[in-house]
Design a protein around this motif. Sequence first.
Motif, PDB file in Angstrom:
ATOM      1  N   GLN A 110      57.614 -70.756  46.982  1.00  0.00           N
ATOM      2  CA  GLN A 110      57.995 -69.741  45.995  1.00  0.00           C
ATOM      3  C   GLN A 110      59.508 -69.658  45.848  1.00  0.00           C
ATOM      4  OE1 GLN A 110      55.847 -66.344  47.513  1.00  0.00           O
ATOM      5  NE2 GLN A 110      54.188 -66.639  46.042  1.00  0.00           N
ATOM      6  N   LEU A 111      60.228 -69.720  46.952  1.00  0.00           N
ATOM      7  CA  LEU A 111      61.685 -69.694  46.895  1.00  0.00           C
ATOM      8  C   LEU A 111      62.210 -70.949  46.204  1.00  0.00           C
ATOM      9  CD1 LEU A 111      64.430 -68.450  47.608  1.00  0.00           C
ATOM     10  CD2 LEU A 111      64.232 -69.529  49.872  1.00  0.00           C
ATOM     11  N   CYS A 112      61.668 -72.100  46.560  1.00  0.00           N
ATOM     12  CA  CYS A 112      62.106 -73.359  45.946  1.00  0.00           C
ATOM     13  C   CYS A 112      61.867 -73.356  44.441  1.00  0.00           C
ATOM     14  CB  CYS A 112      61.377 -74.542  46.583  1.00  0.00           C
ATOM     15  SG  CYS A 112      61.862 -74.839  48.285  1.00  0.00           S
ATOM     16  N   GLU A 113      60.728 -72.833  44.025  1.00  0.00           N
ATOM     17  CA  GLU A 113      60.435 -72.775  42.591  1.00  0.00           C
ATOM     18  C   GLU A 113      61.355 -71.791  41.877  1.00  0.00           C
ATOM     19  OE1 GLU A 113      56.709 -71.904  39.614  1.00  0.00           O
ATOM     20  OE2 GLU A 113      56.328 -72.939  41.506  1.00  0.00           O
ATOM     21  N   ALA A 114      61.628 -70.652  42.497  1.00  0.00           N
ATOM     22  CA  ALA A 114      62.522 -69.661  41.887  1.00  0.00           C
ATOM     23  C   ALA A 114      63.922 -70.243  41.690  1.00  0.00           C
ATOM     24  CB  ALA A 114      62.587 -68.405  42.746  1.00  0.00           C
ATOM     25  N   VAL A 115      64.390 -71.011  42.645  1.00  0.00           N
ATOM     26  CA  VAL A 115      65.754 -71.544  42.603  1.00  0.00           C
ATOM     27  C   VAL A 115      65.845 -72.835  41.798  1.00  0.00           C
ATOM     28  CG1 VAL A 115      67.627 -72.489  44.027  1.00  0.00           C
ATOM     29  CG2 VAL A 115      66.388 -70.448  44.777  1.00  0.00           C
ATOM     30  N   ASN A 116      64.865 -73.726  41.960  1.00  0.00           N
ATOM     31  CA  ASN A 116      64.975 -75.079  41.397  1.00  0.00           C
ATOM     32  C   ASN A 116      63.979 -75.409  40.296  1.00  0.00           C
ATOM     33  OD1 ASN A 116      67.115 -76.073  43.220  1.00  0.00           O
ATOM     34  ND2 ASN A 116      65.572 -75.725  44.789  1.00  0.00           N
ATOM     35  N   GLY A 117      63.090 -74.476  39.950  1.00  0.00           N
ATOM     36  CA  GLY A 117      62.122 -74.726  38.890  1.00  0.00           C
ATOM     37  C   GLY A 117      60.818 -75.297  39.408  1.00  0.00           C
ATOM     38  N   PRO A 118      59.800 -75.341  38.550  1.00  0.00           N
ATOM     39  CA  PRO A 118      58.455 -75.734  38.986  1.00  0.00           C
ATOM     40  C   PRO A 118      58.311 -77.195  39.398  1.00  0.00           C
ATOM     41  CG  PRO A 118      58.526 -75.464  36.605  1.00  0.00           C
ATOM     42  CD  PRO A 118      59.850 -74.990  37.127  1.00  0.00           C
ATOM     43  N   PHE A 119      59.205 -78.040  38.971  1.00  0.00           N
ATOM     44  CA  PHE A 119      59.099 -79.462  39.301  1.00  0.00           C
ATOM     45  C   PHE A 119      60.094 -79.871  40.381  1.00  0.00           C
ATOM     46  CE2 PHE A 119      57.919 -78.924  34.801  1.00  0.00           C
ATOM     47  CZ  PHE A 119      56.569 -79.199  34.917  1.00  0.00           C
ATOM     48  N   TRP A 120      60.492 -78.895  41.203  1.00  0.00           N
ATOM     49  CA  TRP A 120      61.537 -79.145  42.200  1.00  0.00           C
ATOM     50  C   TRP A 120      61.285 -80.330  43.118  1.00  0.00           C
ATOM     51  CZ3 TRP A 120      60.554 -78.852  47.365  1.00  0.00           C
ATOM     52  CH2 TRP A 120      59.426 -78.126  47.763  1.00  0.00           C
ATOM     53  N   PRO A 121      60.031 -80.622  43.542  1.00  0.00           N
ATOM     54  CA  PRO A 121      59.868 -81.760  44.462  1.00  0.00           C
ATOM     55  C   PRO A 121      60.320 -83.098  43.870  1.00  0.00           C
ATOM     56  CG  PRO A 121      57.917 -80.386  44.510  1.00  0.00           C
ATOM     57  CD  PRO A 121      58.752 -79.922  43.345  1.00  0.00           C
ATOM     58  N   LYS A 122      60.234 -83.216  42.553  1.00  0.00           N
ATOM     59  CA  LYS A 122      60.604 -84.483  41.911  1.00  0.00           C
ATOM     60  C   LYS A 122      62.045 -84.490  41.416  1.00  0.00           C
ATOM     61  CE  LYS A 122      55.948 -85.501  40.649  1.00  0.00           C
ATOM     62  NZ  LYS A 122      54.899 -85.518  39.715  1.00  0.00           N
ATOM     63  N   GLN A 123      62.679 -83.322  41.367  1.00  0.00           N
ATOM     64  CA  GLN A 123      63.994 -83.241  40.732  1.00  0.00           C
ATOM     65  C   GLN A 123      65.176 -83.052  41.688  1.00  0.00           C
ATOM     66  OE1 GLN A 123      63.204 -80.026  38.008  1.00  0.00           O
ATOM     67  NE2 GLN A 123      62.512 -81.425  36.422  1.00  0.00           N
ATOM     68  N   LEU A 124      64.923 -82.779  42.953  1.00  0.00           N
ATOM     69  CA  LEU A 124      66.027 -82.520  43.865  1.00  0.00           C
ATOM     70  C   LEU A 124      66.793 -83.804  44.182  1.00  0.00           C
ATOM     71  CD1 LEU A 124      64.451 -80.009  46.419  1.00  0.00           C
ATOM     72  CD2 LEU A 124      65.809 -79.531  44.377  1.00  0.00           C
ATOM     73  N   PRO A 125      68.111 -83.735  44.190  1.00  0.00           N
ATOM     74  CA  PRO A 125      68.898 -84.927  44.520  1.00  0.00           C
ATOM     75  C   PRO A 125      68.751 -85.275  45.996  1.00  0.00           C
ATOM     76  CG  PRO A 125      70.331 -83.013  44.354  1.00  0.00           C
ATOM     77  CD  PRO A 125      68.950 -82.563  43.934  1.00  0.00           C
ATOM     78  N   ARG A 126      68.781 -86.550  46.289  1.00  0.00           N
ATOM     79  CA  ARG A 126      68.681 -86.997  47.686  1.00  0.00           C
ATOM     80  C   ARG A 126      69.657 -88.127  47.932  1.00  0.00           C
ATOM     81  NH1 ARG A 126      62.418 -87.745  48.662  1.00  0.00           N
ATOM     82  NH2 ARG A 126      62.111 -87.535  46.443  1.00  0.00           N
TER      83      ARG A 126
END
Length: 164
Positions: free
Chosen positions: A60-76
């Motif tokens: 829920q925190l990750c989605e609030a901060v990074n949006g619903p597609f956060w697992p695919k969009q976070l930089p690594r």
Amino acid sequence: MSDLFGGTTAIKAISLWQPWASLGAAGVKRHETRHWATAYRGPIAIHAAKTLDLAGAPDQLCEAVNGPFWPKQLPRGVVVAVGTLVACDPAEKVADHLTQADRMAGNFTRGRFAWRIENIRRVLDPIPLIGRQGLFNWTPQTDLAPGLGPILDHGVQCRRFGWA
């Protein structure tokens, strides 16, 4: 050196799995919790490791901060933020003084240590870097100051995302 994060001096860096690095870069994760303490205080770069921690992530925190597609969009594999490591306290000492976001983004059980990072500034164009375990030295190739966002206030950021 023209700036605290100038390109001629090495600064300490720490690699965090995603989404933890991006939560720090967004200003909602003020403490990095570890099973070991550090005496180091000063400038620190937050490196987003290539590992994505889906099992431990606060969805829920990750989605609030990074949006619903956060697992695919976070930089690594890049430096995502810089800040100042100002304290390293036993986790139980700070556990009663945390925002909801910080509590969700760390493990504050007895025996762990809370590294408080302040003056967090996002790196606007993340910088590729191979991470390492523990604290390590990183020498930026250029002056970082022009490529940094404003200092993020933890309380303001938590309220912005609804996690104060």
